[in-house]
Write an enzyme that holds these catalytic residues in place. Sequence first.
Site, short mmCIF file in Angstrom:
data_model
loop_
_atom_site.label_atom_id
_atom_site.label_comp_id
_atom_site.label_asym_id
_atom_site.label_seq_id
_atom_site.Cartn_x
_atom_site.Cartn_y
_atom_site.Cartn_z
CG ASP A 1 42.74 42.63 44.83
OD1 ASP A 1 41.64 42.04 44.82
OD2 ASP A 1 43.81 42.04 45.09
CG ASN B 1 37.89 39.17 38.17
OD1 ASN B 1 38.07 40.39 38.03
ND2 ASN B 1 38.63 38.45 39.01
C1 IPE Z 1 42.52 41.88 39.99
O1 IPE Z 1 42.09 41.35 41.19
C2 IPE Z 1 41.34 42.23 39.13
C3 IPE Z 1 40.52 43.32 39.61
C4 IPE Z 1 40.73 44.04 40.67
C5 IPE Z 1 39.39 43.63 38.79
P1 IPE Z 1 41.95 39.79 41.42
O2 IPE Z 1 41.46 39.60 42.81
O3 IPE Z 1 41.11 39.20 40.33
O4 IPE Z 1 43.43 39.29 41.24
P2 IPE Z 1 44.18 37.99 41.76
O5 IPE Z 1 43.27 36.82 41.47
O6 IPE Z 1 44.40 38.17 43.22
O7 IPE Z 1 45.45 37.96 40.99
C1 IPE Z 2 38.30 43.13 43.76
O1 IPE Z 2 38.12 42.58 45.01
C2 IPE Z 2 37.04 43.08 42.92
C3 IPE Z 2 37.17 42.25 41.72
C4 IPE Z 2 38.18 41.51 41.41
C5 IPE Z 2 36.04 42.25 40.83
P1 IPE Z 2 38.21 41.02 45.26
O2 IPE Z 2 36.84 40.44 45.10
O3 IPE Z 2 39.24 40.40 44.41
O4 IPE Z 2 38.63 41.00 46.78
P2 IPE Z 2 39.61 39.96 47.49
O5 IPE Z 2 40.88 39.95 46.72
O6 IPE Z 2 38.93 38.64 47.48
O7 IPE Z 2 39.78 40.52 48.86
MG MG Z 3 41.22 40.02 44.71
#
Ligand code: IPE
Ligand code: IPE
Ligand code: MG
Length: 252
Positions: A26, A74
């Site tokens: 993340d 997602n």
């Molecule tokens: C968790 O991250 C899923 C992945 C890293 C693939 P998210 O960014 O989707 O999680 P939330 O929305 O902060 O809980």
């Molecule tokens: C994780 O990074 C990637 C996926 C969830 C696919 P994020 O896209 O959630 O990054 P933040 O949380 O917005 O920084």
């Molecule tokens: Mg995230």
Amino acid sequence: MAILGKKKTYDTEGLKVPVSLGVIMDGNGRWAKKRMLPRSAGHRAGAENLKELCRNCGNYGVKYLTVYAFSTENWARPEDEVHQLMELFVEFFEKYDPELEEEGIRVRFTGDIASLPENIREVCKRGEERSLHRNKMQLIVAFNYGGRRELEYATRLIAQKVKDGEINPEDITEDMISQNMYLPDVPDPELIIRPSGEMRLSNFLLWESAYSELWVSETLWPDFGYDELTKAFSDFARRDRRFGGLSKKDAK
Ligand code: IPE
Ligand code: IPE
Ligand code: MG
């Protein structure tokens, strides 16, 4: 020659590392924002960093590395971001497979793969087939994965067995539920690492994480490197894992 990033020396002496590790990748968006780059640049940097993590975990002696790459939630992101993530997924496994081969890394996928577009399913199938012989470490990519979706899947399999008269409801045990999850042969993660500071599982390995140690780091995923991993493993090695019982020192 190690081509998954720069070669480093590893002082793993005496360090008890998890056999099975989960990582919630993340923070790509925040990483990009800090640099005034588009979110897609963060996802690309995140994918690059996965190679580094694989190499480090392989060298540390981790046997199963499960990484959360795309959750069943997602899909709620803007269509172009979802599209970029799918494209990056295809690119990663096409482009980097020779490096994974060199590191002896077998690739597997977990999640609701059947619901993904055909080209993605093809990448998964090819990636799994061509890496079957590699045995240093398994990289398990959670893609279109949700812990609740997995429980729904397992429940359906078990319900079918009841319907077919193979088992009775009273035969259902915790062990049977585990055996009907996506990858029953993969041990539950002993440690789950979440970069980027969020104190939640976000639907990752809900059943399997019952007794996982959790380790959250403020470092954003694309910056999460060898030093952070080593810190996580050192902390893990010092944890008192009681599993509801007593500390070894108290259980005379
Ligand atoms: C968790 O991250 C899923 C992945 C890293 C693939 P998210 O960014 O989707 O999680 P939330 O929305 O902060 O809980
Ligand atoms: C994780 O990074 C990637 C996926 C969830 C696919 P994020 O896209 O959630 O990054 P933040 O949380 O917005 O920084
Ligand atoms: Mg995230």
